[in-house]
Enzyme design. Structure first.
Site, mmCIF file in Angstrom:
data_model
loop_
_atom_site.group_PDB
_atom_site.id
_atom_site.type_symbol
_atom_site.label_atom_id
_atom_site.label_comp_id
_atom_site.label_asym_id
_atom_site.label_seq_id
_atom_site.Cartn_x
_atom_site.Cartn_y
_atom_site.Cartn_z
ATOM 1 N N ASN A 160 -3.930 5.702 -1.701
ATOM 2 C CA ASN A 160 -3.570 6.506 -0.133
ATOM 3 C C ASN A 160 -2.868 7.201 0.101
ATOM 4 O O ASN A 160 -3.596 8.531 1.125
ATOM 5 C CB ASN A 160 -2.849 5.022 0.233
ATOM 6 C CG ASN A 160 -3.171 3.505 0.693
ATOM 7 O OD1 ASN A 160 -4.279 3.524 0.025
ATOM 8 N ND2 ASN A 160 -2.657 2.676 1.162
ATOM 9 N N GLU B 19 -3.403 -0.067 -8.904
ATOM 10 C CA GLU B 19 -2.255 0.768 -8.729
ATOM 11 C C GLU B 19 -1.065 0.133 -9.453
ATOM 12 O O GLU B 19 -1.125 -1.207 -8.601
ATOM 13 C CB GLU B 19 -1.903 1.729 -7.247
ATOM 14 C CG GLU B 19 -2.754 2.302 -7.171
ATOM 15 C CD GLU B 19 -2.483 3.365 -6.010
ATOM 16 O OE1 GLU B 19 -2.981 4.565 -6.212
ATOM 17 O OE2 GLU B 19 -2.165 2.761 -5.160
ATOM 18 N N SER C 1 0.808 -0.816 0.148
ATOM 19 C CA SER C 1 -0.581 -0.094 0.210
ATOM 20 C C SER C 1 0.856 1.122 0.103
ATOM 21 O O SER C 1 0.027 1.903 0.114
ATOM 22 C CB SER C 1 -0.706 -0.268 1.253
ATOM 23 O OG SER C 1 -0.193 0.114 2.071
ATOM 24 N N HIS D 18 -0.448 -2.447 -6.319
ATOM 25 C CA HIS D 18 -1.244 -1.918 -4.781
ATOM 26 C C HIS D 18 -2.483 -2.226 -5.561
ATOM 27 O O HIS D 18 -3.741 -1.704 -5.935
ATOM 28 C CB HIS D 18 -1.313 -0.512 -4.335
ATOM 29 C CG HIS D 18 -2.023 -0.516 -3.822
ATOM 30 N ND1 HIS D 18 -1.998 1.378 -3.095
ATOM 31 C CD2 HIS D 18 -2.982 -0.886 -2.254
ATOM 32 C CE1 HIS D 18 -3.263 0.969 -1.984
ATOM 33 N NE2 HIS D 18 -3.012 -0.336 -1.827
#
Length: 345
Positions: A195, A156, A123, A144
């Protein structure tokens, strides 16, 4: 290697993310090896995948024959060299700790086929350092996934400065063949794109509760019903395992030397919840992420009073009856030099 050349995938780590990624790959027609050092974890992973496929059949998302065929394409094992010996695309999905991931990448480099692409599911940890733990840094890429992988559409794809031409394209094409939507992050920065944007959403909310400016339910209610977010920050953290991710990754993030690295610690409330139980680690008192949290629409945020009764909330009553010892808020700005660069995604 093109995505059309990929037939066999392998996932290292049979936790929630690893088993979910393997389930998606198998459902898309790929052979999927799941490797973990814990045989019990592997048994649990297969049971969970079977349950997840069953739910998809019930919803009409897939056919029963599709689920059975996908299960036949999944194989579990504890031996890493065997698991990756014929794999074309390998995803490491171990615990969110830099040192653990670097050790795994070193092992993968020793045992995976020379042309295999090595991906990490993280992450926000340092993918460049993972690539440098191998003798094939050009064939290392970041992916991700979002939890749960079977349901979440976005993945991602993160490049490092070492990546070979075409590797990220192959990864994107593979993600697309899984039925997911890839988004490219062309610079390896902490927390990547999603994130990095969402971190203030959860962090600010946690500190508001810590300093007793508002209550959990009030913040979630305000963001969900007044601002139109699908979930409030605490409900979202419980759904995605945010407490565990933030606490376990804190040390690595504070030591990170990439552009735009963080210099702020995790809110102490997250540490308190993390240390309570290996199974709870949630803001709300639910037994699992599958248990739906009920967020009241009537709670007023920011006034210290309940919109229904007008009485002071618990945090407002505590502030008026006792002085709570908290570290002071910082009023000074960071003295670190600003880091500027361009991220194309």
């Amino acid at each position: 290697m093109q995505s059309a050349d990929i037939e066999t995938t392998a996932v290292i780590g049979a936790g929630e993310m690893g088993r979910g990624i393997a389930a998606v790959a198998a459902l898309a027609g790929y052979e999927a090896m799941i490797c973990d050092v814990d045989p019990d974890q592997l048994d649990a992973a297969r049971e969970h995948v079977e349950w997840s496929y069953g739910k998809s059949v019930e919803r009409g998302a897939i056919g029963e024959s599709d689920a059975e065929a996908a299960l036949d394409r999944i194989e579990t094992m504890t031996d890493l060299p065997e698991a990756v010996s014929e794999a074309d695309f390998i995803t490491e999905a171990a615990v969110e700790q830099q040192a653990v991931k670097e050790d795994i990448f070193s092992d993968l480099d020793d045992h995976a086929p020379e042309e295999a692409i090595l991906a990490t599911n993280t992450s926000g940890l340092n993918i460049t350092r993972l690539a440098e733990a191998t003798d094939r840094p050009g064939r290392v890429v970041g992916t991700h996934w979002f939890n749960p992988p079977m349901l979440m559409d976005l993945v991602e794809v993160i490049e490092t400065e070492h990546i070979d031409d075409g590797v990220a394209d192959t990864c994107e094409d593979l993600v697309g063949s899984f039925g997911k939507t890839p988004i490219r992050c062309r610079r390896d920065i902490p927390s990547f794109i999603v994130n990095r944007l969402m971190r203030p959403y959860g962090e600010s909310a946690a500190w508001l509760v810590y300093y007793e400016e508002a209550e959990i339910e009030a913040i979630d209610s305000a963001m969900k019903y007044k601002e139109g977010f699908p979930m409030g920050p605490f409900e979202l953290a419980d759904f995605t395992g945010g407490i565990q991710i933030r606490v376990e990754g804190e040390g690595d993030h504070l030591e990170d030397d990439r552009p735009l690295s963080y210099d702020t610690q995790v809110c102490p409330l997250l540490h308190d919840l993390y240390e309570q139980s290996t199974r709870r680690r949630r803001w709300y008192n639910t037994t699992s992420r599958a248990q739906k949290t009920s967020i009241p629409a009537h709670v007023s945020a920011g006034t210290g009073r309940s919109a229904r009764s007008g009485r002071p909330t618990r945090s407002a009553r505590r502030r008026s009856s006792a002085r709570v010892s908290r570290p002071p808020r910082s009023t000074s700005r960071s003295t670190r030099s600003p880091k500027r660069f361009h991220v194309s995604c």
